[in-house]
Design a protein around this motif. Structure first.
Motif, short mmCIF file in Angstrom:
data_model
loop_
_atom_site.label_atom_id
_atom_site.label_comp_id
_atom_site.label_asym_id
_atom_site.label_seq_id
_atom_site.Cartn_x
_atom_site.Cartn_y
_atom_site.Cartn_z
N UNK A 1 -8.27 8.48 -6.97
CA UNK A 1 -8.86 8.53 -5.62
C UNK A 1 -9.56 7.20 -5.31
N UNK A 2 -10.30 6.69 -6.29
CA UNK A 2 -10.98 5.41 -6.11
C UNK A 2 -9.99 4.29 -5.83
N UNK A 3 -8.90 4.28 -6.60
CA UNK A 3 -7.86 3.27 -6.40
C UNK A 3 -7.24 3.36 -5.02
N UNK A 4 -6.96 4.60 -4.56
CA UNK A 4 -6.41 4.81 -3.22
C UNK A 4 -7.33 4.23 -2.15
N UNK B 1 -4.37 -5.01 -4.49
CA UNK B 1 -3.85 -5.12 -5.85
C UNK B 1 -4.78 -4.44 -6.85
N UNK B 2 -6.08 -4.63 -6.67
CA UNK B 2 -7.04 -3.95 -7.56
C UNK B 2 -6.94 -2.44 -7.46
N UNK B 3 -6.81 -1.93 -6.23
CA UNK B 3 -6.66 -0.48 -6.04
C UNK B 3 -5.38 0.04 -6.66
N UNK B 4 -4.30 -0.71 -6.50
CA UNK B 4 -3.02 -0.27 -7.06
C UNK B 4 -3.04 -0.27 -8.58
N UNK C 1 4.38 -0.70 -13.58
CA UNK C 1 3.20 -1.56 -13.49
C UNK C 1 3.57 -2.95 -12.97
N UNK C 2 4.79 -3.38 -13.23
CA UNK C 2 5.22 -4.70 -12.78
C UNK C 2 5.30 -4.79 -11.26
N UNK C 3 5.43 -3.65 -10.58
CA UNK C 3 5.56 -3.66 -9.12
C UNK C 3 4.34 -4.29 -8.46
N UNK C 4 3.21 -4.30 -9.15
CA UNK C 4 2.01 -4.94 -8.60
C UNK C 4 2.18 -6.44 -8.37
N UNK D 1 0.82 -1.21 0.00
CA UNK D 1 0.00 0.00 0.00
C UNK D 1 0.86 1.27 0.00
N UNK D 2 2.17 1.11 -0.08
CA UNK D 2 3.09 2.25 -0.14
C UNK D 2 2.68 3.35 -1.11
N UNK D 3 2.35 3.02 -2.36
CA UNK D 3 2.00 4.08 -3.31
C UNK D 3 0.84 4.96 -2.86
#
Length: 315
Positions: A129-132, A287-290, A254-257, A107-109
């Motif tokens: 915002x939704x992703x956060x 993961x979905x949020x990120x 994107x790979x960081x996910x 959740x760092x990002x």
């Protein structure tokens, strides 16, 4: 054909890097069964710093000089991203499973994005915002083990709080790097911050009497330190920034996910961890949020023509 093969290799290396970074949670969990968190962190970064110094010297032809401002920034990076992060990291892994820790740190990002918005006045799209919010809900689910309602009456354990400390430490590391190191190559900044943080870790381990543990550690701990230093730190960052150079920041990040996913899978395969339903549901939300956050950031970069990247959350 040659260029196509190179492009394929870049993608393969990025996937392997995310697996390496996911594996750091497993290696860290193994290491703290034998060593104190202070000596574990010191052993990892003493070895990694030597490797990174050699790589930077070879790639740059010399060790780049820093201005006083850059030196101060590197010391702050070492204090936040290496010293405090790894004190929290290894202390947390004494009681928190590798997979659960990987999901919390993922959740760092979100935390970094909120702090960046406050400090740099960066705008948020509705998608971001939704992703956060989705990722935060997932993190709370993981931390509370599926009972967010009892967090106020029954706070999480010291292990979970330490892993949250990792998140805050890395957010500071990222923001300091973004604000003060615009003229230093990312790999050089990572190398110098590792050296600065290592010196702090050595001082702490020496002062507390834990440094001598590195002399008498078990073979399994030597393997874990080797993994963390070579694959989890030195090679991981080299391959990641090569991917950034060849594919662009938006595509590479994107790979960081994949990091939390590999952390959970490796925890199951190597340590025999058994994820409960709270980890699976919370992890899916994280993961979905990120993914929403990262795709939103990629769209913004493409529209603005900016492809600069800050330090990724990894370890």
């Amino acid at each position: 054909m040659g260029e196509q093969n190179i492009s394929i290799m870049v993608h393969i290396r990025l996937v392997l890097t995310m697996i390496f970074w996911g594996g750091t949670f497993v290696a860290g969990r193994v290491l703290v069964q034998d060593l104190h968190p202070y000596s574990a962190a010191t052993g990892r970064f003493l070895f990694a710093s030597i490797l990174l110094l050699v790589v930077v010297r070879v790639r740059e032809g010399r060790l780049p000089h820093l201005s006083w401002r850059q030196l101060a920034a590197v010391i702050l990076l070492g204090l936040s991203g290496i010293f405090s992060y790894n004190i929290f990291f290894f202390n947390g892994l004494q009681s928190v499973e590798a997979g659960r820790a990987a999901m919390i740190i993922a959740v760092n990002p979100v935390v970094t994005g909120v702090l960046s918005a406050l400090i740099f006045r960066e705008g948020f799209s509705l998608k971001k915002i939704t992703g956060f919010l989705i990722a935060l809900l997932g993190a709370v689910t993981v931390i509370s083990r599926g009972r967010p309602d009892i967090l106020l009456s029954d706070p999480p354990g010291i292990g979970e709080l330490c892993i949250v400390g990792c998140v805050l430490s890395w957010s500071v590391y990222t923001i300091v790097g973004k604000a003060l190191l615009s003229k230093i190559k990312p790999l050089v900044a990572v190398c110098y911050s590792c050296v600065a943080g290592t010196l702090m870790l050595i001082s702490l381990s020496l002062f507390t009497g834990h440094l001598t543990e590195l002399v008498s550690m078990r073979m399994s701990s030597m393997y874990a330190i080797g993994y963390l230093a070579v694959l989890g730190t030195a090679l991981g960052f080299i391959w990641f920034y090569d991917g950034v150079k060849r594919l662009g920041a938006g595509n590479a990040v994107l790979y960081v996910n994949l990091v939390p996913v590999s952390g959970v899978i490796l925890g199951i395969l190597i340590l025999g961890e058994k994820p409960d339903i709270s980890l699976l549901i919370g992890g899916s939300l994280v993961i979905g949020g990120l993914l929403l956050v990262n795709t939103s950031q990629l769209s913004s970069r493409l529209k603005s023509g900016k492809h600069k990247i800050t330090f990724p959350s990894t370890r």
